[in-house]
Design a protein around this motif. Sequence first.
Motif, PDB file in Angstrom:
ATOM      1  N   TRP A 144      -5.615   3.315  -9.713  1.00 30.59           N
ATOM      2  CA  TRP A 144      -6.865   2.798  -9.160  1.00 30.59           C
ATOM      3  C   TRP A 144      -6.852   1.274  -9.063  1.00 30.59           C
ATOM      4  O   TRP A 144      -7.599   0.693  -8.273  1.00 30.59           O
ATOM      5  N   ILE A 145      -6.015   0.621  -9.853  1.00 28.43           N
ATOM      6  CA  ILE A 145      -5.987  -0.845  -9.838  1.00 28.43           C
ATOM      7  C   ILE A 145      -5.555  -1.387  -8.483  1.00 28.43           C
ATOM      8  O   ILE A 145      -5.845  -2.541  -8.150  1.00 28.43           O
ATOM      9  N   ASN A 146      -4.838  -0.580  -7.708  1.00 25.06           N
ATOM     10  CA  ASN A 146      -4.327  -1.046  -6.414  1.00 25.06           C
ATOM     11  C   ASN A 146      -5.213  -0.633  -5.240  1.00 25.06           C
ATOM     12  O   ASN A 146      -4.749  -0.615  -4.095  1.00 25.06           O
ATOM     13  N   ASP A 147      -6.461  -0.350  -5.518  1.00 29.37           N
ATOM     14  CA  ASP A 147      -7.381  -0.006  -4.430  1.00 29.37           C
ATOM     15  C   ASP A 147      -7.458  -1.157  -3.428  1.00 29.37           C
ATOM     16  O   ASP A 147      -7.772  -2.287  -3.786  1.00 29.37           O
ATOM     17  N   GLY A 148      -7.159  -0.860  -2.176  1.00 29.11           N
ATOM     18  CA  GLY A 148      -7.216  -1.860  -1.118  1.00 29.11           C
ATOM     19  C   GLY A 148      -5.886  -2.513  -0.800  1.00 29.11           C
ATOM     20  O   GLY A 148      -5.749  -3.170   0.233  1.00 29.11           O
ATOM     21  N   VAL A 149      -4.897  -2.350  -1.669  1.00 28.57           N
ATOM     22  CA  VAL A 149      -3.593  -2.983  -1.426  1.00 28.57           C
ATOM     23  C   VAL A 149      -2.950  -2.436  -0.161  1.00 28.57           C
ATOM     24  O   VAL A 149      -2.442  -3.195   0.683  1.00 28.57           O
ATOM     25  N   ALA A 150      -2.944  -1.137  -0.005  1.00 26.93           N
ATOM     26  CA  ALA A 150      -2.273  -0.525   1.152  1.00 26.93           C
ATOM     27  C   ALA A 150      -2.876  -1.002   2.463  1.00 26.93           C
ATOM     28  O   ALA A 150      -2.155  -1.253   3.440  1.00 26.93           O
ATOM     29  N   GLU A 151      -4.185  -1.122   2.500  1.00 28.37           N
ATOM     30  CA  GLU A 151      -4.854  -1.466   3.758  1.00 28.37           C
ATOM     31  C   GLU A 151      -4.833  -2.958   4.060  1.00 28.37           C
ATOM     32  O   GLU A 151      -4.835  -3.349   5.238  1.00 28.37           O
ATOM     33  N   PHE A 152      -4.801  -3.814   3.025  1.00 28.10           N
ATOM     34  CA  PHE A 152      -5.093  -5.226   3.282  1.00 28.10           C
ATOM     35  C   PHE A 152      -4.051  -6.232   2.788  1.00 28.10           C
ATOM     36  O   PHE A 152      -4.033  -7.364   3.279  1.00 28.10           O
ATOM     37  N   ALA A 153      -3.197  -5.877   1.840  1.00 30.89           N
ATOM     38  CA  ALA A 153      -2.298  -6.873   1.248  1.00 30.89           C
ATOM     39  C   ALA A 153      -1.165  -7.235   2.211  1.00 30.89           C
ATOM     40  O   ALA A 153      -0.443  -6.367   2.698  1.00 30.89           O
ATOM     41  N   ASP A 154      -1.000  -8.541   2.466  1.00 30.39           N
ATOM     42  CA  ASP A 154       0.148  -9.027   3.236  1.00 30.39           C
ATOM     43  C   ASP A 154       1.359  -9.235   2.342  1.00 30.39           C
ATOM     44  O   ASP A 154       2.499  -9.149   2.803  1.00 30.39           O
ATOM     45  N   SER A 155       1.113  -9.527   1.078  1.00 28.98           N
ATOM     46  CA  SER A 155       2.187  -9.644   0.093  1.00 28.98           C
ATOM     47  C   SER A 155       1.643  -9.215  -1.260  1.00 28.98           C
ATOM     48  O   SER A 155       0.445  -9.299  -1.526  1.00 28.98           O
ATOM     49  N   TYR A 156       2.559  -8.752  -2.103  1.00 28.65           N
ATOM     50  CA  TYR A 156       2.167  -8.173  -3.393  1.00 28.65           C
ATOM     51  C   TYR A 156       3.282  -8.439  -4.383  1.00 28.65           C
ATOM     52  O   TYR A 156       4.469  -8.273  -4.070  1.00 28.65           O
TER      53      TYR A 156
END
Length: 477
Positions: A281-293
């Motif tokens: 759950w900590i990565n909510d939104g990463v798939a849709e919005f993160a350009d880098s991680y």
Amino acid sequence: MSPEEFRRVGKQVVDWIADYRAGIESFPVRSQVEPGEVRAKLPAHPPERGEDFEQVLRDLDEILLPGVTHWQHPEFFAYFPSNSTGPSILGDLLSSGLGVQGMVWATSPACTELETTVMDWLVALLGLPSHFRTDAAGGGVIQDSASSAVLVACLAALQRTGEDVARLGIRRRHTLYASEHTHSSLERAARLAGIGSDNVRVVGTDPDTLGMDPRRLDELIAADVEAGAVPTLVCATIGTTSTTAIDPVREIGEVCRERDVWLHVDAAYAGVAAVCPELRWINDGVAEFADSYCTNPHKWLLTNFDCSALWLADRAPMIEALSILPEYLRNSATESGEVIDYRDWQVPLGRRFRSLKLWSVLRWYGAEGLRAHIRGTVALAQEFAGWVREDPDFELLEPHPFALVCFRPRYPELSASEADERTHRVMNALNDSGDLYLTHTKIGGRTLLRLAIGSPATERRHVEAAWQRIRRAVQVR
């Protein structure tokens, strides 16, 4: 050193490391030496003639070891863990033995292709989006630290603004955005990238969660656009250094997409927790919005420093920003376009075979073993937090979703400044004892103690002993 000499001495070194790790609890956690004490015992000049390696080991025991703070000690609770484990040490040894310089694919294909493989493995293990895989538009690369990762992200973000910063330089004022709890590496990246620390905007946070306020972020970006600046990158953090607060990545990402600003997600400490499905759950939104991680296996995932994992959703801006191809690096594989040259994915040209140690860890522990480590340390931290919560002499900072607990003693008879001063004295006394090692932070102007659990050697008895020492130190008023 001949192969025969290396074999003989190498066994002694491995035995030394094994003995050190087996007996680590016998050492004070934090080094007890005074400034300059180690150097005073070292010769002022290098030896004219070579010495036996046995003498090196003797000096290690007698001169250097007293000046070592033991990060692998089970009662090292000061900073986020910097795990060092047997398989990782051996992987590092193999890397050193091979002596590969993997700047381009052609200088050692296995160095590049193993790194590509383990980075793609991590995408699956952490439940990250498939476009972070290297066979998609993005891809992953091992950096030395999260500081380098955010610098690379800044350079890629600058390039994506369309100004061709790599060739022409910065010609307009660019702005970056972070909360007051974002790691200082972002400000350093702003300096190194030529953006300047004055152009780092500090975004307000939610007083309850300590996470970045997306509404305030949008207001700051709008004001900077109105003033003629180019909003370039927002850094959202999953697990801040002070308290492991989590910025609302999804809401921040929506602002970034609307404003066309690069979103870098710094999950240096906490990101590896997603190896456990119940923590994804900590990565909510990463798939849709993160350009880098970015996340660091060298913190909490049983891998020796240095090993920081950086992924990009689209690697093209990064390569445009960093790629320079002098004649002496030209080769048919690079010119074919069929290979990755990781020199274009980082600031330095040279690179070690770091993936060997990560590969060794992933194979030795497997996903099951990695999950057991994360779950075990989180459970210990939650139990410690429960003890703090139930003790009327202490105040607990909520929430604490990972393996860091922030708390402070209550001194109702003292002013805030006097209470903070006494808290510092308690911490210093505990650290000076050598029995454990804590650090502190400030939230809302008040001092809190930080207890970070992460060593695979830490057991419940160590945490319980630390709690009893802390309670006794506070009760001595």
